[in-house]
Design an enzyme around this catalytic site. Structure first.
Site, mmCIF file in Angstrom:
data_model
loop_
_atom_site.group_PDB
_atom_site.id
_atom_site.type_symbol
_atom_site.label_atom_id
_atom_site.label_comp_id
_atom_site.label_asym_id
_atom_site.label_seq_id
_atom_site.Cartn_x
_atom_site.Cartn_y
_atom_site.Cartn_z
ATOM 1 N N HIS A 1 45.120 58.753 20.849
ATOM 2 C CA HIS A 1 44.544 59.791 21.713
ATOM 3 C C HIS A 1 43.915 60.934 20.920
ATOM 4 O O HIS A 1 44.326 62.080 21.029
ATOM 5 C CB HIS A 1 45.569 60.308 22.731
ATOM 6 C CG HIS A 1 46.977 60.530 22.212
ATOM 7 N ND1 HIS A 1 47.264 61.293 21.103
ATOM 8 C CD2 HIS A 1 48.167 60.076 22.661
ATOM 9 C CE1 HIS A 1 48.572 61.305 20.916
ATOM 10 N NE2 HIS A 1 49.139 60.569 21.833
ATOM 11 N N ASP B 1 46.715 56.358 27.475
ATOM 12 C CA ASP B 1 47.810 57.325 27.475
ATOM 13 C C ASP B 1 48.195 57.696 28.909
ATOM 14 O O ASP B 1 48.639 58.813 29.158
ATOM 15 C CB ASP B 1 47.468 58.573 26.657
ATOM 16 C CG ASP B 1 48.714 59.363 26.282
ATOM 17 O OD1 ASP B 1 49.838 58.827 26.412
ATOM 18 O OD2 ASP B 1 48.574 60.526 25.856
ATOM 19 N N ALA C 1 53.823 67.481 30.381
ATOM 20 C CA ALA C 1 52.546 67.023 29.833
ATOM 21 C C ALA C 1 52.342 65.567 30.212
ATOM 22 O O ALA C 1 53.263 64.758 30.085
ATOM 23 C CB ALA C 1 52.560 67.169 28.310
ATOM 24 N N LYS D 1 56.183 53.326 16.837
ATOM 25 C CA LYS D 1 55.556 54.579 17.243
ATOM 26 C C LYS D 1 56.184 55.754 16.521
ATOM 27 O O LYS D 1 57.400 55.922 16.545
ATOM 28 C CB LYS D 1 55.736 54.756 18.753
ATOM 29 C CG LYS D 1 55.314 56.102 19.293
ATOM 30 C CD LYS D 1 53.801 56.262 19.333
ATOM 31 C CE LYS D 1 53.418 57.659 19.792
ATOM 32 N NZ LYS D 1 52.479 57.659 20.899
ATOM 33 N N ASN E 1 58.956 55.870 24.663
ATOM 34 C CA ASN E 1 59.629 57.174 24.807
ATOM 35 C C ASN E 1 60.374 57.311 26.128
ATOM 36 O O ASN E 1 60.163 58.230 26.906
ATOM 37 C CB ASN E 1 58.640 58.339 24.608
ATOM 38 C CG ASN E 1 57.525 58.383 25.648
ATOM 39 O OD1 ASN E 1 57.144 57.350 26.205
ATOM 40 N ND2 ASN E 1 56.999 59.563 25.911
ATOM 41 N N LEU F 1 49.290 66.103 26.317
ATOM 42 C CA LEU F 1 49.366 66.338 24.875
ATOM 43 C C LEU F 1 48.863 65.110 24.142
ATOM 44 O O LEU F 1 49.239 64.004 24.510
ATOM 45 C CB LEU F 1 50.814 66.651 24.460
ATOM 46 C CG LEU F 1 51.294 68.044 24.884
ATOM 47 C CD1 LEU F 1 52.789 68.183 24.661
ATOM 48 C CD2 LEU F 1 50.540 69.133 24.113
ATOM 49 N N HIS G 1 47.552 51.904 24.760
ATOM 50 C CA HIS G 1 48.516 53.015 24.778
ATOM 51 C C HIS G 1 48.833 53.375 26.227
ATOM 52 O O HIS G 1 48.022 54.006 26.903
ATOM 53 C CB HIS G 1 47.929 54.242 24.062
ATOM 54 C CG HIS G 1 48.874 55.408 23.996
ATOM 55 N ND1 HIS G 1 49.018 56.179 22.879
ATOM 56 C CD2 HIS G 1 49.720 55.936 24.910
ATOM 57 C CE1 HIS G 1 49.903 57.137 23.097
ATOM 58 N NE2 HIS G 1 50.346 57.007 24.336
ATOM 59 N N HIS H 1 53.933 61.587 35.828
ATOM 60 C CA HIS H 1 55.090 62.429 36.155
ATOM 61 C C HIS H 1 54.964 62.736 37.640
ATOM 62 O O HIS H 1 53.851 62.871 38.144
ATOM 63 C CB HIS H 1 55.052 63.753 35.373
ATOM 64 C CG HIS H 1 55.233 63.604 33.895
ATOM 65 N ND1 HIS H 1 56.466 63.505 33.292
ATOM 66 C CD2 HIS H 1 54.331 63.534 32.900
ATOM 67 C CE1 HIS H 1 56.310 63.385 31.984
ATOM 68 N NE2 HIS H 1 55.017 63.396 31.706
ATOM 69 N N HIS I 1 52.162 54.568 29.100
ATOM 70 C CA HIS I 1 53.552 54.904 29.436
ATOM 71 C C HIS I 1 53.846 54.294 30.791
ATOM 72 O O HIS I 1 53.269 54.703 31.795
ATOM 73 C CB HIS I 1 53.737 56.427 29.500
ATOM 74 C CG HIS I 1 53.465 57.107 28.200
ATOM 75 N ND1 HIS I 1 54.444 57.355 27.265
ATOM 76 C CD2 HIS I 1 52.312 57.554 27.657
ATOM 77 C CE1 HIS I 1 53.902 57.942 26.209
ATOM 78 N NE2 HIS I 1 52.608 58.077 26.410
ATOM 79 N N LEU I 2 54.737 53.307 30.808
ATOM 80 C CA LEU I 2 55.040 52.617 32.066
ATOM 81 C C LEU I 2 56.351 53.089 32.686
ATOM 82 O O LEU I 2 56.703 52.672 33.779
ATOM 83 C CB LEU I 2 55.051 51.106 31.847
ATOM 84 C CG LEU I 2 53.716 50.505 31.375
ATOM 85 C CD1 LEU I 2 53.817 48.992 31.240
ATOM 86 C CD2 LEU I 2 52.566 50.877 32.307
ATOM 87 N N ARG I 3 57.083 53.958 31.956
ATOM 88 C CA ARG I 3 58.334 54.528 32.495
ATOM 89 C C ARG I 3 59.360 53.436 32.802
ATOM 90 O O ARG I 3 59.266 52.324 32.322
ATOM 91 C CB ARG I 3 58.046 55.392 33.730
ATOM 92 C CG ARG I 3 56.931 56.438 33.553
ATOM 93 C CD ARG I 3 57.159 57.358 32.366
ATOM 94 N NE ARG I 3 56.273 58.526 32.409
ATOM 95 C CZ ARG I 3 55.899 59.209 31.337
ATOM 96 N NH1 ARG I 3 56.298 58.851 30.131
ATOM 97 N NH2 ARG I 3 55.124 60.275 31.449
ATOM 98 N N HIS J 1 51.490 59.604 17.085
ATOM 99 C CA HIS J 1 51.176 60.817 17.845
ATOM 100 C C HIS J 1 50.851 61.885 16.805
ATOM 101 O O HIS J 1 51.745 62.416 16.151
ATOM 102 C CB HIS J 1 52.351 61.257 18.726
ATOM 103 C CG HIS J 1 52.014 62.455 19.578
ATOM 104 N ND1 HIS J 1 51.776 62.375 20.926
ATOM 105 C CD2 HIS J 1 51.799 63.759 19.243
ATOM 106 C CE1 HIS J 1 51.450 63.579 21.383
ATOM 107 N NE2 HIS J 1 51.468 64.435 20.381
HETATM 108 O O1 DOR Z 1 50.759 64.162 27.677
HETATM 109 C C1 DOR Z 1 51.537 63.359 27.200
HETATM 110 N N1 DOR Z 1 52.458 62.735 27.957
HETATM 111 N N2 DOR Z 1 51.474 63.119 25.893
HETATM 112 C C2 DOR Z 1 52.393 62.353 25.284
HETATM 113 O O2 DOR Z 1 52.285 62.194 24.103
HETATM 114 C C3 DOR Z 1 53.528 61.787 26.036
HETATM 115 C C4 DOR Z 1 53.217 61.647 27.444
HETATM 116 C C5 DOR Z 1 54.419 61.375 28.324
HETATM 117 O O3 DOR Z 1 55.238 60.516 27.972
HETATM 118 O O4 DOR Z 1 54.521 61.983 29.385
HETATM 119 ZN ZN ZN Z 2 51.258 58.728 24.997
#
Ligand code: DOR
Ligand code: ZN
Length: 340
Positions: free
Chosen positions: A174, A247, A263, A99, A43, A219, A15, A251, A17-19, A136
């Site tokens: 998570h 996860d 988050a 997802k 996402n 989150l 899991h 940011h 997030h590579l943006r 999620h």
């Molecule tokens: O804290 C989080 N950040 N929880 C998520 O489910 C998404 C993630 C994000 O994409 O920043």
């Molecule tokens: Zn996530």
């Protein structure tokens, strides 16, 4: 005497997030340095929702990491996801999982699913073709306290879905609560869970330690200490139902240190070091390899990785900032260090 080392089969991150864009280029190499493969969250804005978008995103990731790292793509489910297109993407290898974001649950989840009933036909198709559902697990009902959203999700959504689709493979992502641990343990083999470093290390006090700590906010939000302990026990127990999923969710510093901070915790740079420290504290280093490198691949029906990585017992100081992002445990000294 030689330094003490810990060598395990090359691990995967189930899991991440590579943006995209510049952020992708900056953060993806950290994940690729630690892991052979990662399940990549869809996402983005707009979300990855067609096989073509997933394939193009995969190419951008490989561009950013170079060879030797395999992104495993996912489809972002919406109320109007076409089951035929979902199955086509699965059969052609554009993605391996889908997802479920309840709409509004977290970062970039606005196009998520508003009512689980809306995707029942899609879930039935996924059950039939053997495609994994990543979840999620939080309700978005504003009447539910933010610290209770995971446990209420189990009652309102996850329990019915596992009952109605007994053959559907689900990753409860998570997990943060003792109730989630219990639910996963009592369920059949089709339900497993990922565990992040932060939910093994932080309880909710960390968000308010001496002031508001935006870098401890993600989150699902961290819970009470009793929940952290339950999640630690499960993750380090050796049960094949629990596996590594960071996860990692970067940011920019500005986006976190804000009157409405995002988050997400960027834990990729030292993820293995963080997990290894926890497993050692639990006296469970003998279960670390299964958690990091075996359980997830077996659940997804993928081959185990070849090769290995080695951690050395030595001090690793986490920098205050990396690529404009404040990493998890910034400024702390970890007891293990991943060797190049
Ligand atoms: O804290 C989080 N950040 N929880 C998520 O489910 C998404 C993630 C994000 O994409 O920043
Ligand atoms: Zn996530």
């Amino acid at each position: 005497m030689a330094n003490e080392t810990l060598t395990i089969r090359r691990p995967d991150d189930w899991h991440a997030h590579l943006r995209d864009g510049e952020m992708l280029k900056a953060v993806a190499p950290f994940t690729a340095r630690q892991f052979a493969r990662a399940i990549v969250m869809p996402n983005l804005v707009p979300p990855i929702a067609t096989p073509e978008e997933a394939s193009a995103y995969r190419a951008r990731i490989v561009d950013a990491t170079g060879p030797g790292f395999t992104p495993l793509m996912t489809c972002y489910l919406t109320d109007s996801t076409s089951q035929d297109e979902l199955a086509r993407g699965f059969e052609t290898g554009a993605w391996i999982a889908a997802k479920l974001y309840p709409a509004g649950a977290t970062t970039n989840s606005a196009s998520g699913v508003t009512d689980i009933r809306n995707i029942y036909p899609v879930l039935e198709r996924m059950e039939r073709i053997g495609m994994v559902l990543c979840v999620h697990g939080e309700v978005t009902d504003p009447r539910i306290d933010v610290f209770d959203r995971e446990t209420v999700f189990i009652e309102r959504v996850l329990a019915p879905v596992t009952r109605d689709f007994p053959g559907l493979k689900i990753v409860f992502e998570h997990i943060t609560t003792a109730q989630a641990v219990q639910f996963v343990l009592q369920a059949g083999d089709g339900l497993a869970a990922t565990v992040t470093p932060q939910h093994l290390i932080l309880n909710r006090n960390a968000i308010f330690a001496g002031g508001l700590r935006p870098h401890a906010y993600c989150l699902p939000v961290a819970k009470r200490e009793e929940h952290r302990l339950a999640v630690r026990k499960a993750a380090s127990s050796g049960s094949p139902k629990f596996f590594l999923g960071t996860d990692s969710a970067p940011h920019s510093r500005e986006a976190k240190e804000s009157s409405c901070g995002c988050a997400g915790i960027f834990n990729a740079p030292f993820a293995l070091e963080s997990y290894a420290t926890v497993f050692e504290e639990e006296g469970a280093l003998d279960h670390f390899e299964a958690f990091a490198s075996e359980n997830g691949a077996r659940f997804y029906g993928l081959p185990l990785n070849e090769g290995s990585v080695t951690l050395e017992r030595s001090e690793a100081r986490v920098p205050d900032e990396l690529a404009g992002v404040v990493p998890f445990q910034a400024g702390e000294v970890l007891g293990w260090r991943l060797l190049a």
